[in-house]
Design a protein around this motif. Structure first.
Motif, PDB file in Angstrom:
ATOM      1  N   PRO A  53       0.825  -1.204   0.000  1.00  0.00           N
ATOM      2  CA  PRO A  53       0.000   0.000   0.000  1.00  0.00           C
ATOM      3  C   PRO A  53       0.855   1.249   0.000  1.00  0.00           C
ATOM      4  O   PRO A  53       1.926   1.285   0.593  1.00  0.00           O
ATOM      5  CB  PRO A  53      -0.817  -0.118   1.294  1.00  0.00           C
ATOM      6  CG  PRO A  53      -0.058  -1.073   2.145  1.00  0.00           C
ATOM      7  CD  PRO A  53       0.654  -1.991   1.221  1.00  0.00           C
ATOM      8  N   GLU A  84      -5.149  -0.760   1.819  1.00  0.00           N
ATOM      9  CA  GLU A  84      -5.544  -1.456   0.605  1.00  0.00           C
ATOM     10  C   GLU A  84      -5.985  -2.871   0.927  1.00  0.00           C
ATOM     11  O   GLU A  84      -5.530  -3.476   1.903  1.00  0.00           O
ATOM     12  CB  GLU A  84      -4.364  -1.529  -0.373  1.00  0.00           C
ATOM     13  CG  GLU A  84      -3.957  -0.217  -0.989  1.00  0.00           C
ATOM     14  CD  GLU A  84      -2.827  -0.415  -1.989  1.00  0.00           C
ATOM     15  OE1 GLU A  84      -2.253  -1.518  -2.031  1.00  0.00           O
ATOM     16  OE2 GLU A  84      -2.513   0.539  -2.704  1.00  0.00           O
ATOM     17  N   ARG A  89      -5.166   1.506  -9.430  1.00  0.00           N
ATOM     18  CA  ARG A  89      -5.831   0.935  -8.256  1.00  0.00           C
ATOM     19  C   ARG A  89      -7.318   1.224  -8.231  1.00  0.00           C
ATOM     20  O   ARG A  89      -8.090   0.467  -7.667  1.00  0.00           O
ATOM     21  CB  ARG A  89      -5.194   1.482  -6.979  1.00  0.00           C
ATOM     22  CG  ARG A  89      -3.737   1.146  -6.814  1.00  0.00           C
ATOM     23  CD  ARG A  89      -3.233   1.628  -5.465  1.00  0.00           C
ATOM     24  NE  ARG A  89      -3.651   3.008  -5.220  1.00  0.00           N
ATOM     25  CZ  ARG A  89      -4.116   3.445  -4.055  1.00  0.00           C
ATOM     26  NH1 ARG A  89      -4.258   2.615  -3.059  1.00  0.00           N
ATOM     27  NH2 ARG A  89      -4.451   4.715  -3.895  1.00  0.00           N
TER      28      ARG A  89
END
Length: 246
Positions: free
Chosen positions: A9, A15, A51
């Motif tokens: 992350p 995350e 992401r």
């Protein structure tokens, strides 16, 4: 089982270790496994690890017979998969200039030759495909993957002619009207190759939930949105104008 390469992350918001998305955007708890007979290999350009809106990891997570690899080049299809395979039994989602709309066919998955023309015996070719390679990245990134992996020339080329536009809508611009997200492309490919429309239903359902989660998530967490790039100073590096003599 799917093979996922994770990255650490980089934001204060944690995350998900599975999909790599910030937790407010994660839909992993709603994913139902999709068993696919035709294997899927997703090759992702290192700079494409989006992401927020990317779907490569989501696709590989949901499919039981899929592999996601991040990189620029592999010496062979076998090296990318980690086992010996014959690329002649595989297809690659081709990114050339050929379009289904320009060919005399009503199919939405089409096998083409190296000149961009229709292959003969479409059913025989498509029915014997063991696996498909999908390139994940922008148009230029996908082309870079194509040119850096000459073994792809040994695979059968297939192109898609989707009947509708990508569900991304205005969230992400596609360079062509037939452009799809990775999960949409894989859903169309597998549904046709395996003759199982429920595969597309499951994958597209996950994609719709991801987009809904994204719209909700960025409203509650605007800090997740990418920072705008600074405007480029067109004067920087410009040579000073030469004074006219006289």
């Amino acid at each position: 089982m799917s093979e996922i390469i994770t990255t650490p992350p980089t934001e204060d918001i944690p995350e998900c270790p599975e999909c790599g998305k910030p937790q407010p955007l994660c839909i992993c708890d709603s994913l139902a496994p999709v068993e696919n007979t035709v294997e899927v290999l997703i090759l992702q350009h290192p700079q494409e690890q989006d992401r927020l809106l990317g779907t490569a990891r989501l696709t590989a997570l949901q499919l039981t017979n899929a592999t996601l690899k991040i990189g620029l080049s592999w010496s062979s299809l076998s090296k990318a998969l980690g086992r010996e395979v014959d690329p002649a039994g595989w297809a690659i989602l081709y990114l050339g200039s050929a379009k289904v709309a320009d060919l005399e066919t009503d199919r939405d998955v089409v096998a083409i030759d190296r000149k961009g023309g229709l292959e003969h015996a479409q059913n025989a070719i498509l029915n014997n495909i063991e696996g498909v390679v999908v390139l994940d990245g922008t148009w230029s990134q996908a082309k870079a993957l194509w040119w850096r992996n000459p073994w792809m020339l040994k695979c059968q080329r297939v192109i898609l002619g989707p009947k509708s536009l990508s569900l991304y809508g205005k969230l992400r611009r596609e360079p062509r009207s037939d452009g799809l997200s990775t999960i949409e492309a894989v859903s169309l490919l597998l549904a046709r190759l395996e003759k199982r429309p429920q595969i597309a239903d499951a994958l597209l359902g996950a994609f719709e939930r991801m987009l809904a989660k994204y719209r909700e998530g960025v409203k509650a967490h605007p800090e997740l949105l990418p920072k705008p790039k600074p405007k480029r100073d067109w004067r920087r590096g410009r040579k000073p104008a030469r004074r006219r003599q006289g």
